[in-house]
Design an enzyme around this catalytic site. Sequence first.
Site, PDB file in Angstrom:
ATOM      1  N   ARG A 297       0.876  -1.072   0.031  1.00 15.90           N
ATOM      2  CA  ARG A 297       0.006  -0.008  -0.021  1.00 15.90           C
ATOM      3  C   ARG A 297       0.793   1.421   0.007  1.00 15.90           C
ATOM      4  O   ARG A 297       0.654   2.249  -1.005  1.00 15.90           O
ATOM      5  CB  ARG A 297      -0.854   0.056   1.133  1.00 15.90           C
ATOM      6  CG  ARG A 297      -2.096  -1.061   1.080  1.00 15.90           C
ATOM      7  CD  ARG A 297      -2.965  -1.066   2.254  1.00 15.90           C
ATOM      8  NE  ARG A 297      -4.198  -2.000   2.013  1.00 15.90           N
ATOM      9  CZ  ARG A 297      -4.997  -2.399   2.872  1.00 15.90           C
ATOM     10  NH1 ARG A 297      -5.076  -2.024   4.165  1.00 15.90           N
ATOM     11  NH2 ARG A 297      -6.026  -3.080   2.469  1.00 15.90           N
ATOM     12  N   TYR A 438      -6.481  -0.914  -6.721  1.00 13.57           N
ATOM     13  CA  TYR A 438      -6.017  -2.275  -6.143  1.00 13.57           C
ATOM     14  C   TYR A 438      -5.041  -1.915  -4.775  1.00 13.57           C
ATOM     15  O   TYR A 438      -4.834  -0.847  -4.577  1.00 13.57           O
ATOM     16  CB  TYR A 438      -5.071  -2.780  -7.061  1.00 13.57           C
ATOM     17  CG  TYR A 438      -3.788  -2.091  -7.725  1.00 13.57           C
ATOM     18  CD1 TYR A 438      -3.093  -1.246  -7.178  1.00 13.57           C
ATOM     19  CD2 TYR A 438      -3.191  -2.747  -8.974  1.00 13.57           C
ATOM     20  CE1 TYR A 438      -2.077  -0.505  -7.931  1.00 13.57           C
ATOM     21  CE2 TYR A 438      -2.045  -2.030  -9.455  1.00 13.57           C
ATOM     22  CZ  TYR A 438      -1.449  -1.155  -9.004  1.00 13.57           C
ATOM     23  OH  TYR A 438      -0.347  -0.469  -9.512  1.00 13.57           O
ATOM     24  N   GLU A 439      -4.774  -3.061  -4.117  1.00 12.90           N
ATOM     25  CA  GLU A 439      -4.241  -2.996  -2.806  1.00 12.90           C
ATOM     26  C   GLU A 439      -5.127  -2.417  -1.953  1.00 12.90           C
ATOM     27  O   GLU A 439      -4.655  -1.732  -0.548  1.00 12.90           O
ATOM     28  CB  GLU A 439      -2.785  -2.371  -2.896  1.00 12.90           C
ATOM     29  CG  GLU A 439      -1.879  -3.015  -3.766  1.00 12.90           C
ATOM     30  CD  GLU A 439      -1.468  -4.583  -3.151  1.00 12.90           C
ATOM     31  OE1 GLU A 439      -1.908  -5.144  -2.148  1.00 12.90           O
ATOM     32  OE2 GLU A 439      -1.212  -5.563  -4.008  1.00 12.90           O
ATOM     33  N   GLY A 440      -6.490  -2.383  -2.191  1.00  6.87           N
ATOM     34  CA  GLY A 440      -7.322  -1.866  -1.162  1.00  6.87           C
ATOM     35  C   GLY A 440      -7.677  -0.593  -1.725  1.00  6.87           C
ATOM     36  O   GLY A 440      -6.886   0.574  -1.807  1.00  6.87           O
ATOM     37  N   GLN A 445      -9.070   2.035   2.366  1.00  9.14           N
ATOM     38  CA  GLN A 445      -8.153   2.961   3.171  1.00  9.14           C
ATOM     39  C   GLN A 445      -8.686   3.816   4.025  1.00  9.14           C
ATOM     40  O   GLN A 445      -8.245   3.875   5.132  1.00  9.14           O
ATOM     41  CB  GLN A 445      -7.181   3.728   1.988  1.00  9.14           C
ATOM     42  CG  GLN A 445      -6.465   2.801   1.018  1.00  9.14           C
ATOM     43  CD  GLN A 445      -5.677   1.828   1.485  1.00  9.14           C
ATOM     44  OE1 GLN A 445      -5.010   1.946   2.347  1.00  9.14           O
ATOM     45  NE2 GLN A 445      -6.025   0.668   0.892  1.00  9.14           N
TER      46      GLN A 445
END
Length: 598
Positions: A297, A438-440, A445
């Site tokens: 992230r 992507y990656e949350g 977040q």
Amino acid sequence: MSYTAPIKDMLFVLKELAGLDEVAGLPGFEEAGIDTAQAVLEESSKLCEQVLAPLNAEGDRNPSSWRDGAVTAAPGFKQAFRQFVEGGWQGGQHPSKYDGQGLPKLIATPCIEMLNAANLSFALCPLLTDGAIEALLTAGSEEQKQRYVPKLISGEWTGTMNLTEPQAGSDLALVRTRAEPQGDGTYRVFGTKIFITWGEHDMAENIVHLVLARTPNAPEGVKGISLFIVPKFMIGEDGTLGERNDVHCVSIEHKLGIKASPTAVLQFGDHGGAIGYLIGEENRGLEYMFIMMNAARFAVGMQGVAVADRAYRKAAAYAKERVQSRPVDGSAKQAVTIVHHPDVRRMLMTMRALTEASRALAYVAAGHSDIAHHHADEGERAKHQTIYEYLVPIVKGWSTEMSLEVTSLGVQVHGGMGFIEETGAAQYYRDARILPIYEGTTAIQANDLVGRKTLRDGGAVAQSLLRAIDETIGAAKAQSKDEPALHAIATQLEAGRRALASVIEFVVAHAKTDPNAVFAGSVPYLKLAGLVLGGWQMTRAALVAQEKRAEDPSFYGAKLLTAQFFADHLLPHAVALEVAIVSAKGGEGWLALDPEQF
């Protein structure tokens, strides 16, 4: 347009804002001062400028391809990857014990920015490998560390993260991939994973997949997920590669952007089960995977900074050469380059200010991470770790959302030519669009910022940052007699600080009684925090610039003016966001319609 890394600006942020001198005083980092940083950045820039950047547009036009289960990387990528790993760049921030360079995260971070600015699709392969290394170093056994980490650092092998399944996107409680124990310490893994970045390719001889799966008697939900190593090729006791494991790429996705990065669908266990090895303890997989995800992230936040910088520099270069229309003030009777037009200046200044603020905030976070891991005092480590953890969702969420605005403005500066692929401006816009997903996603977040980073301590870490902002405001007002612009900057930062304080108070006070209102305003809270904390860093930069202006009037003068633009034109948005969250109680507008009314 070729890429030129902004080394001077990077070094300014490292030394003046992110605490490089303090990091260089930590145990093990004694040699990592400004001279080392400059040497590393200059060497990194050569690879990024000369080798990786020229492949960026080519990879977009001729991306990675899949045929009969095999993926061939975009033209030139395999050779470039060999140069990357032979230069030791995969091991930059990893321990020398496992053949890494042992650099501070703070020095590795601008190298990561350069890598992503030069070629975002290429950079995703090292990014995922970094995450795999972090997870193994934290949760793996010593035998696993010795077996896998040096090979990952050398680039002989690469790493992946396997979370998502067709029915389980962000909700990992729905993961169905299963791992059946074999009685000899191994497991047989069965299932399908999607969206696996660089899940199959020909750039390295092996790929180490880290896979979330359930064992037979695992509890339901996220508490029943375990983490496994599933190598593409089996590894002998002597470290040599053996037969192919039962994991295969059945397709790759066709995408809006990052086309040269193969996004694979991986099938585990079609021929008896893929052999996997448990990392740590059963049912703690999500905990371990979060180590990898947090590393990723932060790195994705740096991707936002990187692609924004690339878009800004391309737009600025175009604006200085494109002749169009006479100036509105009548200062010339003939057409001039568009950089002379007020609205083009506004767009370029917005791009520049947002990029500089997000870079500064990310580097500052990296400095906190180094102190958290290497300071001799346990209390100091804990304090800086909580600050770093608070900043990560902001770096990821705000910087990537910012990159959409900046790359979109980059297309706008080019006008109609920006919509034409040949100019290259459109690729940055398309590539940036995945970053808030992507990656949350940004919403994830923001939920993390509210739930884990603000509510868990009643806003204590956030309050500590507000106190630090107060000190900067005081310093700016004190020096405003020598530089009037500092007073205006301080005034706007003070208004932004009040807005952030109000929202933090609202979140803490209403999370239990009105969670819908709090979480409906979570993304605006994240954006507000990014603006104010970014504005804080720009104010700190302005203080340094005012003090050192005589040394380099052009560089430091531009720093001061960019900070003033940020304060005058961008920071006021924080007050509007506070109104949307607090005065309008967030959810009353967004949750007013019934689902059937949409």
